[in-house]
Design an enzyme around this catalytic site. Structure first.
Site, PDB file in Angstrom:
ATOM      1  N   ASP A   1      17.760  27.869  31.871  1.00  0.00           N
ATOM      2  CA  ASP A   1      18.334  26.867  30.970  1.00  0.00           C
ATOM      3  C   ASP A   1      19.792  26.677  31.338  1.00  0.00           C
ATOM      4  OD1 ASP A   1      17.185  25.800  27.992  1.00  0.00           O
ATOM      5  OD2 ASP A   1      19.331  25.554  28.350  1.00  0.00           O
TER       6      ASP A   1
ATOM      7  N   ASP B   1      21.309  24.598  36.164  1.00  0.00           N
ATOM      8  CA  ASP B   1      21.390  23.157  35.951  1.00  0.00           C
ATOM      9  C   ASP B   1      20.327  22.541  36.868  1.00  0.00           C
ATOM     10  OD1 ASP B   1      21.885  20.437  36.013  1.00  0.00           O
ATOM     11  OD2 ASP B   1      24.068  20.663  36.014  1.00  0.00           O
ATOM     12  N   VAL B   2      19.267  22.044  36.269  1.00  0.00           N
ATOM     13  CA  VAL B   2      18.112  21.584  37.053  1.00  0.00           C
ATOM     14  C   VAL B   2      18.409  20.360  37.920  1.00  0.00           C
ATOM     15  CG1 VAL B   2      16.285  22.553  35.614  1.00  0.00           C
ATOM     16  CG2 VAL B   2      17.271  20.319  35.009  1.00  0.00           C
TER      17      VAL B   2
ATOM     18  N   TYR C   1      14.701   6.298  27.742  1.00  0.00           N
ATOM     19  CA  TYR C   1      13.970   7.575  27.710  1.00  0.00           C
ATOM     20  C   TYR C   1      12.545   7.361  28.222  1.00  0.00           C
ATOM     21  CZ  TYR C   1      11.726  11.788  25.791  1.00  0.00           C
ATOM     22  OH  TYR C   1      11.009  12.961  25.624  1.00  0.00           O
TER      23      TYR C   1
ATOM     24  N   ILE D   1       6.973  15.982  18.309  1.00  0.00           N
ATOM     25  CA  ILE D   1       6.883  17.421  18.086  1.00  0.00           C
ATOM     26  C   ILE D   1       8.071  17.875  17.243  1.00  0.00           C
ATOM     27  CG2 ILE D   1       6.701  19.689  19.219  1.00  0.00           C
ATOM     28  CD1 ILE D   1       4.346  17.751  19.812  1.00  0.00           C
TER      29      ILE D   1
ATOM     30  N   THR E   1      10.876  19.553  16.828  1.00  0.00           N
ATOM     31  CA  THR E   1      11.935  20.250  17.560  1.00  0.00           C
ATOM     32  C   THR E   1      13.247  19.544  17.237  1.00  0.00           C
ATOM     33  OG1 THR E   1      11.752  18.763  19.461  1.00  0.00           O
ATOM     34  CG2 THR E   1      10.442  20.791  19.563  1.00  0.00           C
TER      35      THR E   1
END
Lengths: 273, 256
Positions: free
Chosen positions: A43, A69-70, A165, A200, A202
């Site tokens: 993460d 950091d992806v 998005y 969801i 979250t």
């Protein structure tokens, strides 16, 4: 575990879950660890990720964490090096890390579009590329594997406030399909599927309610909740993070050995109507 | 991912995907109602389950018969105390071009592959609405894409795909805790596939089989056990938020 239940076991497999500090990523890491996997949690919030991993290891499960950091290519190389040092394996990758930027299309900026594609799409490209190279027959690890890319129902249908998005999640679905076919045709033994959660419960899911108010679709957050849950979701409720984590487990495990290039929708009936 | 204490009825359970689904659901600790028109084949599956320590019973069921559905579900509920999972799996396939397909052949395919799924869903919703459940309708990739030589099969499996969404939404609307999903296997090494091929002249069968395998990105057909994993997933509470969905298991066939 024997027989079919073994088909749902991840014992002996090494799995990477990105964005694992919270939400769907955290639940997926937990469910995978409970299924017997050695789980590497990554993460951008390394401290929080370490806490989640520590909770798993405290229960006797196998987990490690890494700040990552992806969007940064070199960090995928570091991840691969860490896996080689740890278990020497890489069987499953869940590309879960992602961000949500709402707003109407008229209000969205090109910078926002660029940003959401960098995080949600470029990361999936990088992760898939690194994982496939390592997993494929003849690759550095070479045992085949399963790559699960988190898309969204917003990658399949239209929702107000979800233009950029949704575009990023549609790109994830399309890219996953291409990767699946390319890897299958080359005989890599690497399966690739996209997972499409509905709404969801979250932190990110809550932002959708706020965004409905912000773009003027509803007057209050409560009204947004009522419309979404009672009118748009046939089963009348949001899903839980475990609902998605369990679907990810199915796609990760040998139970889905003949599954590649699919869109798995887990949405309480949202897109069936 | 278990089905502990769930009662599952599988149609066409004597062979192929149905048989594999029964064995897998039993390993996941479900109690099985193994139904088929071929009672001897169903009995062999029950024997296999029982010798492994599982619970199972045979049910002779011609899925085309409204009366047999009613009686069959009553028998299952009486034997095991309820019904939690229905797998509408029974089906037939015949390979034929549109110009050669007969109305009789067309109707026979719709009757078994499509009408029977309607009958099964209707009977199961009535039996499950008080306590909830999971209905899994075995459609096919041929319910999503077309094949030039499967007009009747394509139409019947497309009907199952759309019916599934309607029943899923109906149950959600009425707050019945019944999930309804369709499963879309690709080509699987089963008697359904080998039987359809055997009915053709050898050269034509070979050509069909070669065309099919060449079209599968994974380069092979599935084993029935590989499809059973999807059935257990949809039957279990792990799929609690899935309804009206399509689970495709096809080695990449429809993604290409």
């Amino acid at each position: 575990m024997t027989g079919l239940l073994a088909q749902f076991s991840l014992a002996g497999k090494t799995a990477v879950v990105t964005g694992a500090a919270a939400g769907i990523g955290e639940a997926t890491a937990r469910v995978f660890a409970e299924a017997g996997a050695d789980v590497m949690l990554t993460d951008i919030d390394g401290a929080k990720c370490e806490t989640v991993a520590a909770q798993l290891t405290a229960r006797g499960l196998s987990a490690r964490s890494m700040t990552m950091d992806v969007c940064v290519e070199s960090q995928w190389q570091q991840l691969q090096d860490a896996l080689l040092q740890w278990t020497g394996k890489w069987d499953v990758l869940v590309n879960n890390a992602g961000i949500y930027i709402g707003g109407t299309i008229e209000s969205n900026s090109t910078e926002q579009l660029q940003r959401i594609h960098d995080v949600n799409v470029a990361s999936v490209f990088l992760g898939t590329r690194f994982a496939a190279s390592a997993m494929k027959t003849g690759g550095q690890i070479g045992a085949g594997g399963s790559i699960i890319n988190l898309s969204s129902i917003a990658g399949l249908i239209g929702v107000p406030g979800h233009g950029i998005y949704g575009a990023s999640k549609g790109a994830v679905a399309s890219f996953s399909r291409h990767a699946a076919i390319e890897f299958a045709r080359f005989g890599y033994g690497v399966r690739v599927n996209s997972l499409h959660p509905g709404l969801i419960a979250t932190e990110m899911g809550d932002k959708v309610f706020d965004d409905f108010v912000e773009i003027g679709l509803t007057a209050t957050v409560q009204e947004a909740k009522d419309i979404l849950e009672q009118q748009m979701i046939p089963c009348g409720r949001t899903g839980s993070v475990d609902d998605i984590a369990n679907a990810a487990l199915f796609l990760a495990a040998d139970a889905s050995s003949y599954v590649t290039g699919i869109e798995l929708t887990v949405d309480g009936g949202f897109t069936a109507a | 991912m278990d089905c502990k204490n769930k009662v599952a009825l599988v149609t066409g359970a004597g062979k192929g995907i149905g048989r594999a689904a029964c064995l897998a659901l039993s390993r996941a600790q479900a109690k099985l109602v193994v139904s088929d028109v071929d009672v001897a084949a169903a009995q062999a599956v029950v024997d296999e389950i029982q010798s492994a320590g599982g619970e199972a019973m045979v049910l002779e069921l011609d899925v085309r018969s409204e009366a047999q559905w009613q009686a069959g579900i009553e028998t299952a509920v009486a034997a095991f105390g309820g019904l939690d999972v229905l797998v509408n799996n029974a089906g037939i396939a015949a390979i034929s071009g549109i110009e050669e397909e007969t109305l009789e052949g067309w109707r026979r395919t719709q009757e078994i592959n499509s009408d029977a799924v309607f009958l099964g869903c209707r009977a199961a919703v009535a039996a499950m609405k008080a306590n909830g459940g999971s209905i899994i309708n075995v459609s096919s990739i041929e319910g999503i894409v077309g094949d030039p030589m499967l007009p009747a099969y394509n139409a019947s499996k497309g009907a199952v795909r759309a019916l599934t969404k309607s029943v899923a939404l109906y149950c959600a609307d009425r707050d019945y805790a019944i999930r309804v999903n369709s499963l879309h296997p690709g080509y699987v090494e089963t008697p359904l596939v080998s039987g359809a091929l055997a009915a053709l002249p050898e050269a034509q069968a070979q050509e069909f089989a070669q065309r099919v395998v060449a079209s599968i990105p994974m380069g092979r057909m599935a084993r029935p056990e590989e499809i059973a994993g999807g059935i257990v997933f949809l039957a279990s509470d792990a799929a609690a938020y899935m309804t009206g969905s399509e689970l495709v298991m096809d080695g990449g066939y429809t993604a290409r």
